[in-house]
Write a protein that holds these residues in place. Structure first.
Motif, PDB file in Angstrom:
ATOM      1  N   ILE A  22      31.003  12.884 -48.343  1.00  0.00           N
ATOM      2  CA  ILE A  22      30.664  13.919 -49.366  1.00  0.00           C
ATOM      3  C   ILE A  22      30.912  12.659 -50.573  1.00  0.00           C
ATOM      4  O   ILE A  22      31.668  11.994 -50.854  1.00  0.00           O
ATOM      5  CB  ILE A  22      31.140  14.920 -49.579  1.00  0.00           C
ATOM      6  N   TYR A  23      30.052  12.069 -51.155  1.00  0.00           N
ATOM      7  CA  TYR A  23      30.484  10.967 -52.626  1.00  0.00           C
ATOM      8  C   TYR A  23      31.571  12.582 -53.251  1.00  0.00           C
ATOM      9  O   TYR A  23      31.335  12.454 -53.955  1.00  0.00           O
ATOM     10  CB  TYR A  23      29.442  10.402 -52.597  1.00  0.00           C
ATOM     11  N   THR A  24      32.614  11.450 -53.384  1.00  0.00           N
ATOM     12  CA  THR A  24      33.855  11.609 -54.334  1.00  0.00           C
ATOM     13  C   THR A  24      34.106  10.886 -55.237  1.00  0.00           C
ATOM     14  O   THR A  24      35.274  10.853 -56.588  1.00  0.00           O
ATOM     15  CB  THR A  24      34.702  11.987 -52.868  1.00  0.00           C
ATOM     16  N   GLY A  25      33.270   9.920 -55.439  1.00  0.00           N
ATOM     17  CA  GLY A  25      34.058   8.936 -56.491  1.00  0.00           C
ATOM     18  C   GLY A  25      35.347   8.382 -55.898  1.00  0.00           C
ATOM     19  O   GLY A  25      35.721   8.615 -54.712  1.00  0.00           O
ATOM     20  N   LEU A  26      35.612   7.600 -56.496  1.00  0.00           N
ATOM     21  CA  LEU A  26      37.156   6.848 -56.262  1.00  0.00           C
ATOM     22  C   LEU A  26      38.769   6.956 -56.158  1.00  0.00           C
ATOM     23  O   LEU A  26      39.551   6.695 -56.116  1.00  0.00           O
ATOM     24  CB  LEU A  26      36.740   5.295 -56.713  1.00  0.00           C
ATOM     25  N   ASP A  95      19.046   2.111 -47.464  1.00  0.00           N
ATOM     26  CA  ASP A  95      19.798   2.391 -45.891  1.00  0.00           C
ATOM     27  C   ASP A  95      21.321   1.891 -46.251  1.00  0.00           C
ATOM     28  O   ASP A  95      21.893   1.998 -45.672  1.00  0.00           O
ATOM     29  CB  ASP A  95      19.729   2.020 -45.091  1.00  0.00           C
ATOM     30  N   GLY A  96      21.390   2.355 -48.237  1.00  0.00           N
ATOM     31  CA  GLY A  96      22.761   1.706 -48.727  1.00  0.00           C
ATOM     32  C   GLY A  96      23.704   3.250 -49.467  1.00  0.00           C
ATOM     33  O   GLY A  96      22.602   4.168 -49.807  1.00  0.00           O
ATOM     34  N   LEU A  97      24.761   2.925 -49.682  1.00  0.00           N
ATOM     35  CA  LEU A  97      25.476   4.206 -50.262  1.00  0.00           C
ATOM     36  C   LEU A  97      25.734   3.726 -51.345  1.00  0.00           C
ATOM     37  O   LEU A  97      26.490   2.938 -51.664  1.00  0.00           O
ATOM     38  CB  LEU A  97      26.470   4.517 -49.679  1.00  0.00           C
ATOM     39  N   ALA A  98      25.577   4.521 -52.700  1.00  0.00           N
ATOM     40  CA  ALA A  98      24.978   4.277 -54.253  1.00  0.00           C
ATOM     41  C   ALA A  98      25.824   5.641 -54.189  1.00  0.00           C
ATOM     42  O   ALA A  98      25.601   6.305 -53.718  1.00  0.00           O
ATOM     43  CB  ALA A  98      24.650   3.246 -55.187  1.00  0.00           C
ATOM     44  N   PRO A  99      26.575   5.958 -55.788  1.00  0.00           N
ATOM     45  CA  PRO A  99      27.270   6.932 -56.204  1.00  0.00           C
ATOM     46  C   PRO A  99      25.884   6.953 -56.595  1.00  0.00           C
ATOM     47  O   PRO A  99      25.601   6.953 -57.534  1.00  0.00           O
ATOM     48  CB  PRO A  99      28.143   6.935 -57.426  1.00  0.00           C
ATOM     49  N   GLY A 100      26.113   8.751 -56.226  1.00  0.00           N
ATOM     50  CA  GLY A 100      24.951  10.038 -57.108  1.00  0.00           C
ATOM     51  C   GLY A 100      25.522   9.976 -58.983  1.00  0.00           C
ATOM     52  O   GLY A 100      27.385  10.474 -58.826  1.00  0.00           O
TER      53      GLY A 100
END
Length: 143
Positions: A22-26, A95-100
């Protein structure tokens, strides 16, 4: 546009962000940047409140009301964004991860997708079905 896409893929490659479900930011542990995940189905995103919060898959999920929190608890998979809230286009195209970003979103087949920004969202909208197929394939490889 090509320069932008190249820069985007370099900045947000799969090695830039550690893979997390789960993306949660930094700077916090808030899923969907603190927005109420249920609200997308009820007119659009609104910010959640810490008084209506739960933990799910290692992230903190905030809701605007107890009713929305209860809906989420009853069926979190329905409301949780696809690809863990990472940018749908980045997963599909690179196939990369970036913030939504929850302000660039779309519900397709009763699933919530987030994108990085307006330009990326516009690109994703040019072939949503194709990007979903590729995104699903790439996301599955990460599991």
């Amino acid at each position: 546009m090509k320069r932008f896409l190249l820069l985007f893929s370099l900045l947000f490659s799969s090695t830039t962000f550690a893979a997390q479900e789960i993306y949660t930011g930094l700077f916090n542990n808030d899923a969907v940047s603190g927005y109420d995940a249920v609200s997308f189905w009820e007119g659009g995103p609104i910010e959640g409140k810490s008084e209506f919060e739960t933990e799910y898959r290692g992230a903190d999920w905030k809701f605007a009301s107890q009713a929305n929190l209860n809906k989420f608890l009853a069926d979190p998979e329905k409301y949780a964004p696809q690809y863990g809230g990472h940018c749908a286009w980045a997963i599909a195209a690179n196939d990369g991860l970036a913030p939504g970003d929850p302000t660039y979103w779309k519900i397709v087949d009763n699933k919530l997708y987030l994108n990085y920004d307006k330009k990326v969202s516009e690109t994703w909208h040019t072939d949503i079905p194709g990007f979903i197929v590729k995104g699903d394939e790439n996301w599955e490889k990460r599991k």
